[in-house]
Design an enzyme around this catalytic site. Structure first.
Site, PDB file in Angstrom:
ATOM      1  CG  ASP A 168      -1.716   1.264   1.371  1.00  0.00           C
ATOM      2  OD1 ASP A 168      -2.599   1.518   0.537  1.00  0.00           O
ATOM      3  OD2 ASP A 168      -1.440   2.024   2.317  1.00  0.00           O
ATOM      4  CD  GLU A 185      -3.525  -2.349  -0.846  1.00  0.00           C
ATOM      5  OE1 GLU A 185      -3.693  -1.112  -0.906  1.00  0.00           O
ATOM      6  OE2 GLU A 185      -3.989  -3.058   0.077  1.00  0.00           O
TER       7      GLU A 185
END
Length: 250
Positions: A66, A134
């Site tokens: 992220d 992610e």
């Protein structure tokens, strides 16, 4: 036979071979540090731990991925939107890395097919594809470094999914949009929300949205946030002509 069952029916080396053969087709390159990628697709339901007793699953890699995604997208926007101020850049970044967008990318790459889990598919959660994407970014970063990961994101996210002119028109929060419109024109507004058990097994919330004490829209959802967003979206489309024409009459 799901992916985990297929792995369990093989020897460990053979199972890893199947996993990485499938992964390489998605990545387009051969991983160097295989342990990062195995972790990136291991669900917490496996309850795996390392020699120090720490959990081994994709969640920490998801956190790292992220952050890497945010940095790469921020840099891309900074370089490609020279006239955009901080607010514009922030909004555009949130649109690009929205959960909906990342879920779509993860789905298109077929990442869930590689998930190693003890849970049935319907319990994975609606964001599993985005979470895995992610985590995969985090694994690539640790394996190959920032520049390599940046090129991967450029190819699989930016080039394939990002159109700045189209994104500028995309609404990410109808609630924020309708509130700003009401505040701009000094309209009173209210989201009247209440718990609504009804006949459903799952708890629901009902929302009535008012402008100047006049009911504009209603919605019902499994969370207060989703119910208010749905009511705001319905209000937006009910008032779209007035909002876009800047009319002050409700």
């Amino acid at each position: 036979m799901n992916f985990l069952q297929n792995l369990l029916s093989k020897s460990r080396s053979e199972a890893n071979g199947i996993f990485f053969a499938s992964l390489e087709k998605i990545l387009g390159f051969k991983p160097k540090a295989s342990n990062y990628y195995l972790r990136a697709f291991t669900h917490r339901s496996m309850q795996e731990k390392n020699e120090f007793g720490h959990p081994v699953n994709y969640e920490r890699l998801e956190f790292l991925g992220d952050a890497v995604l945010s940095t790469v997208i921020s840099t891309y926007l900074f370089e490609n939107s020279p006239d955009g101020n901080e607010g514009y850049l922030t909004v555009m970044r949130s649109k690009i890395v929205s959960r909906k967008n990342l879920n779509q990318i993860g789905h298109d790459l077929g990442l869930v097919d590689l998930l190693i889990t003890n849970m049935p598919e319907h319990q994975h959660g609606k964001n599993i594809s985005g979470n895995l994407f992610e985590a995969l970014i985090g694994a690539i970063y640790l394996d190959r470094g920032f520049k390599f990961t940046e090129k991967f994101i450029q190819k699989h996210l930016i080039s394939a999914y990002v159109n700045l002119s189209e994104l500028e028109k995309k609404v990410t929060s109808y609630k924020s949009l309708i509130i700003k419109w009401c505040q701009k024109h000094k309209f009173e507004f209210d989201f009247c929300t209440k718990a609504d058990d009804g006949k459903d097994h799952e708890k629901h919330f009902s929302v009535c949205f008012y402008i100047n004490n006049e009911l504009v829209s209603k919605a019902r959802e499994t969370s207060k946030k989703r119910a208010e967003e749905k009511a705001a979206k319905r209000a937006y489309y009910a008032l779209q002509n007035k909002i876009e024409s800047k009319s002050l009459n409700i």
